[in-house]
Write a protein that holds these residues in place. Structure first.
Motif, short mmCIF file in Angstrom:
data_model
loop_
_atom_site.label_atom_id
_atom_site.label_comp_id
_atom_site.label_asym_id
_atom_site.label_seq_id
_atom_site.Cartn_x
_atom_site.Cartn_y
_atom_site.Cartn_z
N LYS A 98 14.28 17.54 -11.16
CA LYS A 98 13.63 16.23 -11.07
C LYS A 98 14.57 15.11 -11.50
O LYS A 98 15.00 14.31 -10.69
CB LYS A 98 12.35 16.21 -11.93
N THR A 99 14.81 15.06 -12.76
CA THR A 99 15.68 14.02 -13.31
C THR A 99 16.63 14.67 -14.31
O THR A 99 16.32 15.72 -14.87
CB THR A 99 14.86 12.93 -14.05
N SER A 138 4.68 13.63 -19.90
CA SER A 138 5.64 14.01 -18.85
C SER A 138 7.08 13.90 -19.34
O SER A 138 7.99 14.36 -18.67
CB SER A 138 5.45 13.13 -17.61
N ARG A 139 7.28 13.29 -20.51
CA ARG A 139 8.63 13.10 -21.05
C ARG A 139 8.65 13.57 -22.50
O ARG A 139 7.81 13.16 -23.30
CB ARG A 139 9.02 11.62 -20.97
N GLN A 148 2.79 8.87 -22.00
CA GLN A 148 3.58 9.82 -21.23
C GLN A 148 4.60 10.57 -22.08
O GLN A 148 5.24 11.49 -21.60
CB GLN A 148 4.34 9.10 -20.12
N LEU A 149 4.78 10.17 -23.32
CA LEU A 149 5.87 10.63 -24.15
C LEU A 149 5.36 11.42 -25.34
O LEU A 149 4.28 11.16 -25.86
CB LEU A 149 6.63 9.39 -24.65
N ILE A 171 3.99 3.79 -21.58
CA ILE A 171 4.95 4.83 -21.94
C ILE A 171 4.44 5.73 -23.04
O ILE A 171 4.69 6.92 -23.04
CB ILE A 171 6.32 4.22 -22.31
N PHE A 226 9.22 18.82 -17.24
CA PHE A 226 9.20 17.67 -18.13
C PHE A 226 10.52 16.93 -18.02
O PHE A 226 11.58 17.55 -17.87
CB PHE A 226 8.98 18.10 -19.58
N ASN A 227 10.48 15.62 -18.10
CA ASN A 227 11.69 14.83 -18.28
C ASN A 227 12.06 14.97 -19.74
O ASN A 227 11.20 14.90 -20.62
CB ASN A 227 11.44 13.36 -17.94
N VAL A 228 13.34 15.19 -20.02
CA VAL A 228 13.75 15.53 -21.38
C VAL A 228 14.80 14.56 -21.90
O VAL A 228 15.74 14.20 -21.19
CB VAL A 228 14.31 16.97 -21.42
N VAL A 229 14.61 14.17 -23.16
CA VAL A 229 15.60 13.40 -23.90
C VAL A 229 16.08 14.29 -25.03
O VAL A 229 15.30 14.68 -25.91
CB VAL A 229 15.02 12.10 -24.48
#
Length: 189
Positions: free
Chosen positions: A169-170, A107-108, A6-7, A3, A132-135
């Motif tokens: 995507k998500t 990617s995140r 990727q972050l 992880i 990008f996956n986003v938080v």
């Protein structure tokens, strides 16, 4: 792939000129503390930290090389952290942010910073558009009261809006600093 490869953490426009006595920000001390918790975790886990620094025009509070333009000194910034300078609300617009993130295998994105309703929101939405996956870290961004709406309402609205975006995507994940750190600790240990 682990992880941590990727972050990345984005820290958007946490600059002195935006936190002066004339520029009061909602819960600024707790936002800085939460961002520092995230920075410390990232440093410990070798997760990239990218500081975004806004370049304002001449005579602006964020004019380059002025005191107001400098990043907040209380941030736990280290020499190996990345820095991207920008001149628009969108940290991806005509900057090296996307190539940097791709070169790091990111990617995140975890997104934090100032101001919720301008550069944080625009960068978050642009990150989604760049796949990008986003938080969205709900307690690690801030803004000021506006003529039509108080800062708390702006922040609450954006946290809700981001969590409910329709994305290709998500979904954008909205969580607090503590929730995110608990999730990350479960994944990395």
């Amino acid at each position: 792939m682990p992880i941590r490869s990727q972050l990345a953490l984005l820290v958007v426009d946490m600059q002195q000129g935006l936190f002066s006595s004339e520029q009061s920000r909602y819960r600024s001390a707790s936002v800085v503390a939460n961002i520092n918790l995230l920075i410390d975790f990232c440093h410990q886990e070798s997760i990239p930290v990218v500081f975004i620094q806004h370049d304002g025009p001449i005579d602006d509070v964020l004019e380059p090389q002025t005191d107001g333009w400098q990043l907040l000194p209380q941030l736990h910034r280290q020499p190996n952290d990345h820095l991207i300078r920008k001149s628009a609300c969108d940290a991806f617009y005509r900057t090296g942010l996307q190539p940097l993130l791709h070169s790091l295998g990111v990617s995140r994105l975890m997104i934090s910073g100032c101001a919720t309703d301008f550069c944080v929101d625009t960068t978050l939405r642009s990150a989604v558009s760049h796949n990008f996956n986003v938080v969205a870290i709900t307690d690690a961004h801030t803004t000021a009261d506006r003529p039509h709406l108080d800062a708390k309402s702006i922040i609450d609205h954006h946290n809700w809006s981001w969590a409910n975006l329709i994305t290709p995507k998500t979904p954008v994940v909205a969580m607090t600093t503590n929730e995110l750190l608990a999730e990350m600790n479960n994944r990395t240990h």
